[in-house]
Design a protein around this motif. Structure first.
Motif, PDB file in Angstrom:
ATOM      1  N   SER A  20       0.833  -1.213   0.000  1.00  0.00           N
ATOM      2  CA  SER A  20       0.000   0.000   0.000  1.00  0.00           C
ATOM      3  C   SER A  20       0.860   1.253   0.000  1.00  0.00           C
ATOM      4  CB  SER A  20      -0.938  -0.004   1.204  1.00  0.00           C
ATOM      5  OG  SER A  20      -0.213  -0.072   2.421  1.00  0.00           O
ATOM      6  N   GLU A  21       1.966   1.254   0.766  1.00  0.00           N
ATOM      7  CA  GLU A  21       2.871   2.403   0.764  1.00  0.00           C
ATOM      8  C   GLU A  21       3.529   2.581  -0.596  1.00  0.00           C
ATOM      9  OE1 GLU A  21       2.741   0.115   3.095  1.00  0.00           O
ATOM     10  OE2 GLU A  21       2.866   0.984   5.097  1.00  0.00           O
ATOM     11  N   SER A  29       1.025   4.045  -3.088  1.00  0.00           N
ATOM     12  CA  SER A  29       0.828   5.462  -2.805  1.00  0.00           C
ATOM     13  C   SER A  29       1.980   6.291  -3.367  1.00  0.00           C
ATOM     14  CB  SER A  29       0.710   5.675  -1.292  1.00  0.00           C
ATOM     15  OG  SER A  29       0.572   7.044  -0.989  1.00  0.00           O
TER      16      SER A  29
END
Length: 302
Positions: free
Chosen positions: A106-107, A110
């Motif tokens: 997820s990081e 992003s």
């Protein structure tokens, strides 16, 4: 001669047929054939020999392929170096092993969105063996998997590893690995094969082993008291903090899980390379933030 003709020539050469190249490039077969014919006519040479199974390069075709790959690589490098990342367009197909999906994915997505806002990402989560096959068949541009891959046309960037540990439900009494059920990785994975080999070497006879393709399901099975398991320590922390799991030491633990960011290099796509470097940066940040202090020297047997 133009780049579209050279690009089409390369796809036909790599995939061994006009039909497969047309599918890859979203073109009609007549359009692909016309580009190849125009290239052959301009150069005055025959580039392919037609066979029942497809096409193969002639001697002249092999020579042109080496030149065309260098041209494609140079153009990719020019675009990557001169085009601002926020203006890079296209579709990037990324394959991810579930350990990565459960940790820093997820990081990474992003950060990828921030750096490449116009890049369309197609994401697939699968076991490493399937991701390897998808990459080699050119259905993926970049994969994060248990590696490295040994094929000569693949480049591997080593990512931070995941330390493994043994876990069980807090009320589990039987922790004897020779008799208690064990929750493991997918039957087709490298960790499963290594685990089974070591279990048989140490205990000769073992209880039930439950392989699972889902890491989250494995954690839930252990937390429900179905059995014990050896899984990534970093991903177990939330279960430990919720008092759903505890760690235990049977005297040995498999080696860390090694992951790589892997992509094809024939030719190298410099945007893919830059995205892989971004993944390495994010993975290192996650590792620094979440990896527990190494315990005192452990007896690792693999």
């Amino acid at each position: 001669m133009n780049f579209d003709q050279l690009k089409t020539f390369l796809w036909v050469a790599k995939l061994g047929g006009v039909r497969r190249a047309a599918q890859q490039m979203n073109l009609s077969q007549p359009a692909v054939s016309a580009r190849i014919s125009a290239l052959e006519e301009e150069l005055g040479i025959k580039l392919f020999d037609r066979q029942k199974s497809g096409v193969v390069l002639t001697k002249e075709g092999l020579l042109l392929r080496s030149h065309a790959e260098r041209v494609e690589s140079y153009l990719s490098q020019i675009r990557a170096e001169l085009t601002p990342s926020e203006e890079v367009k296209g579709t990037l197909r990324i394959g991810v092993a579930e350990t990565i999906a459960q940790s820093w994915l997820s990081e990474f997505l992003s950060a990828l969105r921030k750096h490449y806002p116009k890049l369309v990402v197609e994401l697939s989560v699968d076991i490493s063996m399937n991701l390897r096959d998808q990459l080699l068949s050119r259905n993926m541009d970049l994969v994060f998997l248990m590696g490295p891959l040994s094929e000569g046309n693949v480049e591997n960037i080593t990512l931070p590893s995941f330390e493994l540990g043994w876990f069980c439900h807090p009320q589990t009494e039987n922790k004897d690995l020779g008799s208690t059920p064990i929750i493991s990785f997918s039957r087709l994975s490298r960790p499963y094969q290594e685990l089974m080999s070591e279990l048989m070497r140490r205990y000769r006879e073992v209880g039930q082993v439950f392989p699972s393709t889902s890491l989250s399901t494995s954690f839930e099975m252990i937390a429900s008291g179905i059995g014990v398991g050896v899984l990534p320590i970093q991903l177990a922390q939330r279960f430990i903090e919720a008092n759903r799991l505890i760690s235990f030491d049977p005297g040995w633990v498999p080696e860390d899980l090694i992951f790589t960011a892997s992509y094809l290099n024939d030719p190298r796509d410099h945007t893919v390379y830059q995205v892989a470097q971004l993944a390495l940066q994010i993975a290192k940040e996650y590792d620094k933030k979440t990896k527990p202090q190494k315990s005192e020297e452990r007896n690792k047997s693999f």
